[in-house]
Design a protein around this motif. Structure first.
Motif, PDB file in Angstrom:
ATOM      1  N   ARG A   1       0.841  -1.192   0.000  1.00 33.85           N
ATOM      2  CA  ARG A   1       0.000   0.000   0.000  1.00 33.85           C
ATOM      3  C   ARG A   1       0.883   1.251   0.000  1.00 33.85           C
ATOM      4  O   ARG A   1       1.844   1.351   0.753  1.00 33.85           O
ATOM      5  N   ILE A   2       0.520   2.200  -0.874  1.00 31.42           N
ATOM      6  CA  ILE A   2       1.190   3.496  -0.912  1.00 31.42           C
ATOM      7  C   ILE A   2       0.118   4.563  -0.772  1.00 31.42           C
ATOM      8  O   ILE A   2      -0.894   4.533  -1.471  1.00 31.42           O
ATOM      9  N   GLU A   3       0.349   5.489   0.145  1.00 30.70           N
ATOM     10  CA  GLU A   3      -0.583   6.600   0.352  1.00 30.70           C
ATOM     11  C   GLU A   3      -0.008   7.873  -0.250  1.00 30.70           C
ATOM     12  O   GLU A   3       1.206   8.043  -0.338  1.00 30.70           O
ATOM     13  N   LEU A   4      -0.899   8.749  -0.649  1.00 30.21           N
ATOM     14  CA  LEU A   4      -0.545  10.076  -1.121  1.00 30.21           C
ATOM     15  C   LEU A   4      -1.520  11.024  -0.449  1.00 30.21           C
ATOM     16  O   LEU A   4      -2.725  10.787  -0.474  1.00 30.21           O
ATOM     17  N   ARG A   5      -0.998  12.082   0.170  1.00 29.47           N
ATOM     18  CA  ARG A   5      -1.848  13.055   0.857  1.00 29.47           C
ATOM     19  C   ARG A   5      -1.638  14.415   0.221  1.00 29.47           C
ATOM     20  O   ARG A   5      -0.516  14.789  -0.107  1.00 29.47           O
ATOM     21  N   ALA A   6      -2.722  15.142   0.058  1.00 26.80           N
ATOM     22  CA  ALA A   6      -2.661  16.484  -0.525  1.00 26.80           C
ATOM     23  C   ALA A   6      -3.687  17.370   0.141  1.00 26.80           C
ATOM     24  O   ALA A   6      -4.790  16.918   0.474  1.00 26.80           O
ATOM     25  N   ASN A   7      -3.319  18.629   0.339  1.00 28.12           N
ATOM     26  CA  ASN A   7      -4.285  19.578   0.894  1.00 28.12           C
ATOM     27  C   ASN A   7      -5.484  19.683  -0.045  1.00 28.12           C
ATOM     28  O   ASN A   7      -5.320  19.691  -1.267  1.00 28.12           O
ATOM     29  N   LEU A   8      -6.656  19.767   0.534  1.00 26.62           N
ATOM     30  CA  LEU A   8      -7.898  19.818  -0.236  1.00 26.62           C
ATOM     31  C   LEU A   8      -7.916  20.993  -1.217  1.00 26.62           C
ATOM     32  O   LEU A   8      -8.497  20.898  -2.297  1.00 26.62           O
ATOM     33  N   ASP A   9      -7.258  22.090  -0.867  1.00 30.25           N
ATOM     34  CA  ASP A   9      -7.250  23.257  -1.746  1.00 30.25           C
ATOM     35  C   ASP A   9      -6.096  23.244  -2.750  1.00 30.25           C
ATOM     36  O   ASP A   9      -5.941  24.169  -3.532  1.00 30.25           O
ATOM     37  N   ASN A  10      -5.302  22.170  -2.768  1.00 34.76           N
ATOM     38  CA  ASN A  10      -4.195  22.048  -3.714  1.00 34.76           C
ATOM     39  C   ASN A  10      -4.674  21.242  -4.929  1.00 34.76           C
ATOM     40  O   ASN A  10      -4.438  20.043  -5.046  1.00 34.76           O
ATOM     41  N   VAL A  11      -5.364  21.918  -5.825  1.00 35.86           N
ATOM     42  CA  VAL A  11      -6.002  21.267  -6.972  1.00 35.86           C
ATOM     43  C   VAL A  11      -4.982  20.526  -7.835  1.00 35.86           C
ATOM     44  O   VAL A  11      -5.245  19.421  -8.317  1.00 35.86           O
ATOM     45  N   ALA A  12      -3.803  21.109  -8.029  1.00 36.21           N
ATOM     46  CA  ALA A  12      -2.782  20.463  -8.864  1.00 36.21           C
ATOM     47  C   ALA A  12      -2.361  19.117  -8.279  1.00 36.21           C
ATOM     48  O   ALA A  12      -2.252  18.121  -9.006  1.00 36.21           O
ATOM     49  N   SER A  13      -2.147  19.053  -6.970  1.00 33.60           N
ATOM     50  CA  SER A  13      -1.740  17.787  -6.354  1.00 33.60           C
ATOM     51  C   SER A  13      -2.876  16.768  -6.353  1.00 33.60           C
ATOM     52  O   SER A  13      -2.637  15.565  -6.497  1.00 33.60           O
ATOM     53  N   LEU A  14      -4.107  17.232  -6.213  1.00 37.26           N
ATOM     54  CA  LEU A  14      -5.239  16.304  -6.302  1.00 37.26           C
ATOM     55  C   LEU A  14      -5.281  15.679  -7.698  1.00 37.26           C
ATOM     56  O   LEU A  14      -5.515  14.469  -7.842  1.00 37.26           O
ATOM     57  N   ARG A  15      -5.011  16.484  -8.715  1.00 35.72           N
ATOM     58  CA  ARG A  15      -5.000  15.989 -10.089  1.00 35.72           C
ATOM     59  C   ARG A  15      -3.857  14.990 -10.304  1.00 35.72           C
ATOM     60  O   ARG A  15      -4.021  13.998 -11.009  1.00 35.72           O
ATOM     61  N   VAL A  16      -2.697  15.276  -9.727  1.00 33.84           N
ATOM     62  CA  VAL A  16      -1.554  14.363  -9.850  1.00 33.84           C
ATOM     63  C   VAL A  16      -1.938  12.994  -9.302  1.00 33.84           C
ATOM     64  O   VAL A  16      -1.693  11.964  -9.938  1.00 33.84           O
TER      65      VAL A  16
END
Length: 180
Positions: A129-144
């Protein structure tokens, strides 16, 4: 203790993900002087600390067995950094994080690097398992995360502290079985 190999590197279509080296000193110094923030946590904030960081500091995570920091290289130039961290070998889990130099964003390097390092981690370790966390307001990282095939699992309310206050964090996960 398990650990990532010191010479671990991954080649994708356009990138080489490799350990930082003393030869990266000039580029890292210029990044620090330009205040372009994409280097891994613990990177020096002054040019005078670059040599020591490249010789020791950037490799401490790997030596501890908890992860690895890699340079993201395109056409011979370090354009970003990517890391595996918070690795729990007994649980078979790790987290992935990345940063791309502001001048090289928008070219698809981040999702390509995330896909490449994820595939490598599943192929060369027992991690499941690999997790990725991104701030909710960081649209670019959510897209990544989405482009890299990660599954959105939930939101941790006010779980990250930024300079201007707390932020909600989106948790994504990718299982070894998701790639089958």
């Amino acid at each position: 203790m398990q650990a990532f190999a010191p010479d671990s590197s991954v080649t994708t279509q356009r990138l080489l993900l490799r350990p930082f080296a003393p030869s990266d000193a000039g580029r890292v110094r210029s990044v620090i002087e330009a205040r372009a923030s994409f280097l891994p946590p613990g990177a020096p904030d002054r040019s005078s600390g670059v040599s020591r960081w490249l010789a020791q500091g950037v490799h401490e995570l790997r030596r501890s067995g908890q992860g690895t920091h890699l340079a993201m290289e395109a056409d011979g130039l370090v354009v970003g950094a990517i890391s595996l961290f918070r690795t729990l070998w007994d649980a078979g889990t790790t987290e992935i994080g990345y940063g791309v130099h502001p001048l090289h964003r928008g070219r698809g390097y981040a999702p390509e690097a995330v896909r490449g390092l994820t595939r490598w981690a599943f192929d060369s370790t027992a991690l499941h398992r690999i997790e990725l966390r991104a701030n909710l307001d960081n649209v670019a990282s959510l897209r990544v995360a989405e482009k890299a095939g990660f599954v959105r699992e939930g939101v941790l309310r006010l779980a990250a502290m930024e300079k201007d206050g707390p932020r909600d964090v989106v948790v994504f996960g990718l299982l070894r079985s998701d790639l089958s």
